[in-house]
Design a protein around this motif. Structure first.
Motif, PDB file in Angstrom:
ATOM      1  N   LEU A   1       0.977  18.003 -50.685  1.00 47.29           N
ATOM      2  CA  LEU A   1       0.236  17.574 -51.876  1.00 47.29           C
ATOM      3  C   LEU A   1       0.865  18.131 -53.143  1.00 47.29           C
ATOM      4  O   LEU A   1       0.941  17.448 -54.171  1.00 47.29           O
ATOM      5  N   THR A   2       1.313  19.383 -53.085  1.00 48.31           N
ATOM      6  CA  THR A   2       1.921  20.016 -54.251  1.00 48.31           C
ATOM      7  C   THR A   2       3.217  19.327 -54.634  1.00 48.31           C
ATOM      8  O   THR A   2       3.479  19.069 -55.815  1.00 48.31           O
ATOM      9  N   VAL A   3       4.048  19.019 -53.642  1.00 53.53           N
ATOM     10  CA  VAL A   3       5.341  18.378 -53.915  1.00 53.53           C
ATOM     11  C   VAL A   3       5.147  17.025 -54.591  1.00 53.53           C
ATOM     12  O   VAL A   3       5.766  16.733 -55.618  1.00 53.53           O
ATOM     13  N   PHE A   4       4.250  16.199 -54.044  1.00 49.43           N
ATOM     14  CA  PHE A   4       4.116  14.839 -54.566  1.00 49.43           C
ATOM     15  C   PHE A   4       3.255  14.764 -55.826  1.00 49.43           C
ATOM     16  O   PHE A   4       3.475  13.892 -56.672  1.00 49.43           O
ATOM     17  N   ASN A   5       2.282  15.650 -55.969  1.00 52.04           N
ATOM     18  CA  ASN A   5       1.422  15.612 -57.156  1.00 52.04           C
ATOM     19  C   ASN A   5       1.962  16.434 -58.314  1.00 52.04           C
ATOM     20  O   ASN A   5       1.632  16.145 -59.470  1.00 52.04           O
TER      21      ASN A   5
ATOM     22  N   PHE B   1       2.439   1.507 -59.198  1.00 50.00           N
ATOM     23  CA  PHE B   1       3.049   2.072 -57.989  1.00 50.00           C
ATOM     24  C   PHE B   1       1.977   2.441 -56.963  1.00 50.00           C
ATOM     25  O   PHE B   1       2.144   2.238 -55.762  1.00 50.00           O
ATOM     26  N   SER B   2       0.867   3.004 -57.447  1.00 44.63           N
ATOM     27  CA  SER B   2      -0.190   3.448 -56.547  1.00 44.63           C
ATOM     28  C   SER B   2      -0.786   2.271 -55.785  1.00 44.63           C
ATOM     29  O   SER B   2      -1.053   2.369 -54.572  1.00 44.63           O
ATOM     30  N   ALA B   3      -1.001   1.161 -56.471  1.00 40.30           N
ATOM     31  CA  ALA B   3      -1.552  -0.021 -55.797  1.00 40.30           C
ATOM     32  C   ALA B   3      -0.587  -0.537 -54.730  1.00 40.30           C
ATOM     33  O   ALA B   3      -0.998  -0.898 -53.621  1.00 40.30           O
ATOM     34  N   LEU B   4       0.709  -0.558 -55.067  1.00 45.94           N
ATOM     35  CA  LEU B   4       1.700  -1.035 -54.108  1.00 45.94           C
ATOM     36  C   LEU B   4       1.825  -0.092 -52.918  1.00 45.94           C
ATOM     37  O   LEU B   4       1.908  -0.530 -51.762  1.00 45.94           O
ATOM     38  N   VAL B   5       1.837   1.220 -53.189  1.00 46.14           N
ATOM     39  CA  VAL B   5       1.923   2.211 -52.114  1.00 46.14           C
ATOM     40  C   VAL B   5       0.702   2.111 -51.205  1.00 46.14           C
ATOM     41  O   VAL B   5       0.807   2.163 -49.973  1.00 46.14           O
ATOM     42  N   GLY B   6      -0.480   1.961 -51.823  1.00 46.68           N
ATOM     43  CA  GLY B   6      -1.697   1.856 -51.042  1.00 46.68           C
ATOM     44  C   GLY B   6      -1.698   0.642 -50.135  1.00 46.68           C
ATOM     45  O   GLY B   6      -2.151   0.701 -48.982  1.00 46.68           O
ATOM     46  N   ALA B   7      -1.186  -0.479 -50.642  1.00 44.44           N
ATOM     47  CA  ALA B   7      -1.179  -1.711 -49.859  1.00 44.44           C
ATOM     48  C   ALA B   7      -0.104  -1.693 -48.778  1.00 44.44           C
ATOM     49  O   ALA B   7      -0.339  -2.117 -47.645  1.00 44.44           O
ATOM     50  N   TRP B   8       1.089  -1.214 -49.116  1.00 48.13           N
ATOM     51  CA  TRP B   8       2.213  -1.289 -48.186  1.00 48.13           C
ATOM     52  C   TRP B   8       2.260  -0.125 -47.208  1.00 48.13           C
ATOM     53  O   TRP B   8       2.581  -0.292 -46.039  1.00 48.13           O
ATOM     54  N   TRP B   9       1.962   1.076 -47.695  1.00 47.91           N
ATOM     55  CA  TRP B   9       2.135   2.269 -46.881  1.00 47.91           C
ATOM     56  C   TRP B   9       0.853   2.622 -46.122  1.00 47.91           C
ATOM     57  O   TRP B   9       0.876   2.920 -44.934  1.00 47.91           O
ATOM     58  N   PHE B  10      -0.268   2.563 -46.833  1.00 43.34           N
ATOM     59  CA  PHE B  10      -1.528   2.992 -46.233  1.00 43.34           C
ATOM     60  C   PHE B  10      -2.384   1.834 -45.742  1.00 43.34           C
ATOM     61  O   PHE B  10      -3.486   2.046 -45.251  1.00 43.34           O
TER      62      PHE B  10
ATOM     63  N   VAL C   1       2.225   8.330 -54.924  1.00 44.95           N
ATOM     64  CA  VAL C   1       2.092   8.734 -53.516  1.00 44.95           C
ATOM     65  C   VAL C   1       1.162   9.940 -53.410  1.00 44.95           C
ATOM     66  O   VAL C   1       0.291  10.000 -52.528  1.00 44.95           O
ATOM     67  N   GLY C   2       1.329  10.906 -54.321  1.00 42.17           N
ATOM     68  CA  GLY C   2       0.482  12.093 -54.314  1.00 42.17           C
ATOM     69  C   GLY C   2      -0.987  11.758 -54.506  1.00 42.17           C
ATOM     70  O   GLY C   2      -1.863  12.366 -53.885  1.00 42.17           O
ATOM     71  N   THR C   3      -1.269  10.774 -55.368  1.00 40.99           N
ATOM     72  CA  THR C   3      -2.654  10.358 -55.605  1.00 40.99           C
ATOM     73  C   THR C   3      -3.267   9.763 -54.338  1.00 40.99           C
ATOM     74  O   THR C   3      -4.418  10.050 -53.998  1.00 40.99           O
ATOM     75  N   GLN C   4      -2.492   8.950 -53.652  1.00 46.54           N
ATOM     76  CA  GLN C   4      -2.979   8.373 -52.401  1.00 46.54           C
ATOM     77  C   GLN C   4      -3.219   9.468 -51.352  1.00 46.54           C
ATOM     78  O   GLN C   4      -4.222   9.434 -50.629  1.00 46.54           O
ATOM     79  N   LEU C   5      -2.321  10.433 -51.278  1.00 45.21           N
ATOM     80  CA  LEU C   5      -2.481  11.533 -50.319  1.00 45.21           C
ATOM     81  C   LEU C   5      -3.668  12.409 -50.678  1.00 45.21           C
ATOM     82  O   LEU C   5      -4.388  12.894 -49.793  1.00 45.21           O
TER      83      LEU C   5
END
Length: 292
Positions: A74-78, A108-117, A166-170
């Motif tokens: 979390l620290t690395v990505f946020n 980016f967050s919307a795309l990461v959420g849809a594609w990754w999560f 990515v950090g926000t999603q995590l």
């Protein structure tokens, strides 16, 4: 879709103001002063204040050893990528441009959420993402020529925004059963140590005593950003769905552009005002209560 509570709304407004006007302040702080060192000093001053808040609210500092690895991720990505790359990029970009590029994060967050999560977003949320993206394009309308000559700064801000997304999603999905304040304290401490290492290695020969204006910028960042805004953001990112928390802060780059224009005397165009309307549409698309 998610409706904000009254407390979340108040915190969001304060967060927007504090972070929005910080962009020209941060630009001032790194003008003629080593950027990594600037960020490091801010963190070390803000950390005791944050610790005092935990003591005042009687929040335990303890984080179980089983959760250290997740806390590190979390620290690395946020924190690591964002604070390192953003402070370096703002040296080569105007405060408004840096803010705009940094707050491509919701897209980016919307795309990461849809594609990754595998997050399924309703049509209204995708409409908000599209409005936010179009708003960013309009804000950059008169900056494309200038930005094309500074590819490194642009690249750093976009990487910072993507990793923050990515950090926000995590953060939303974390299973660490400890208060966000405690997590914020340890994440800030680890990032301060990281920034200190970078400052010593790369900027030691450039160290100078800060001017009164830079000292004021340091104090504002230490108290306003690291003892308040960063903590509030992590709380919102943890409590709200990622799409709601990310699009809800989209007014920050708008405020960054307008405060920078007021401070630096830059001219505003019709595209800036249109972007404001689009950003408001984006925010409403995820925060306006749905009909029952």
């Amino acid at each position: 879709m998610h409706a904000l509570t009254r407390q979340q709304l108040i915190l969001l407004v304060l967060l927007t103001v504090v972070w929005g006007i910080n962009w020209p302040i941060m630009k001032l702080g790194v003008t003629g002063f080593p950027p990594l060192t600037f960020r490091t000093i801010c963190m070390w001053i803000g950390l005791p204040v944050l610790g005092a808040v935990l003591l005042w609210r009687r929040v335990p500092f303890h984080v179980g050893r089983a959760h250290w690895r997740e806390l590190a991720v979390l620290t690395v990505f946020n924190m690591f990528f964002w604070h390192t790359l953003a402070i370096l990029a703002i040296q080569t970009l105007s405060s408004g441009r840096a803010a705009i590029l940094g707050y491509t994060m919701p897209v980016f967050s919307a795309l990461v959420g849809a594609w990754w999560f595998g997050q399924r977003l309703p049509g209204r949320a995708w409409g908000g993402v599209a409005a936010a993206a179009l708003g960013v394009v309009l804000l950059l309308w008169h900056e494309i020529t200038s930005l094309s000559g500074k590819p490194l700064g642009v690249a750093m801000m976009l990487v910072a925004a993507a990793t923050w997304a990515v950090g926000t999603q995590l953060m939303r999905r974390t299973r660490i059963p400890h208060p966000t304040l405690a997590l914020s304290f340890w994440m800030t401490l680890f990032t301060a140590l990281w920034m200190t290492l970078l400052a010593v290695v790369f900027e030691r020969d450039a160290w100078v005593w800060p001017t009164p204006a830079i000292q004021a910028a340091i104090v504002y960042n230490a108290i306003g950003v690291f003892a308040f805004a960063q903590v509030v953001w992590l709380m919102l990112a943890r409590d709200l769905p990622p799409i709601a928390s990310t699009l809800s802060v989209m007014f920050i780059p708008v405020l960054g552009v307008f405060s920078g224009a007021w401070w630096l005397g830059e001219v505003l165009h019709w595209q800036d005002w249109a972007a404001v309307a689009l950003v408001m549409v984006a925010i409403a698309s995820v925060l306006w209560p749905a009909r029952r």
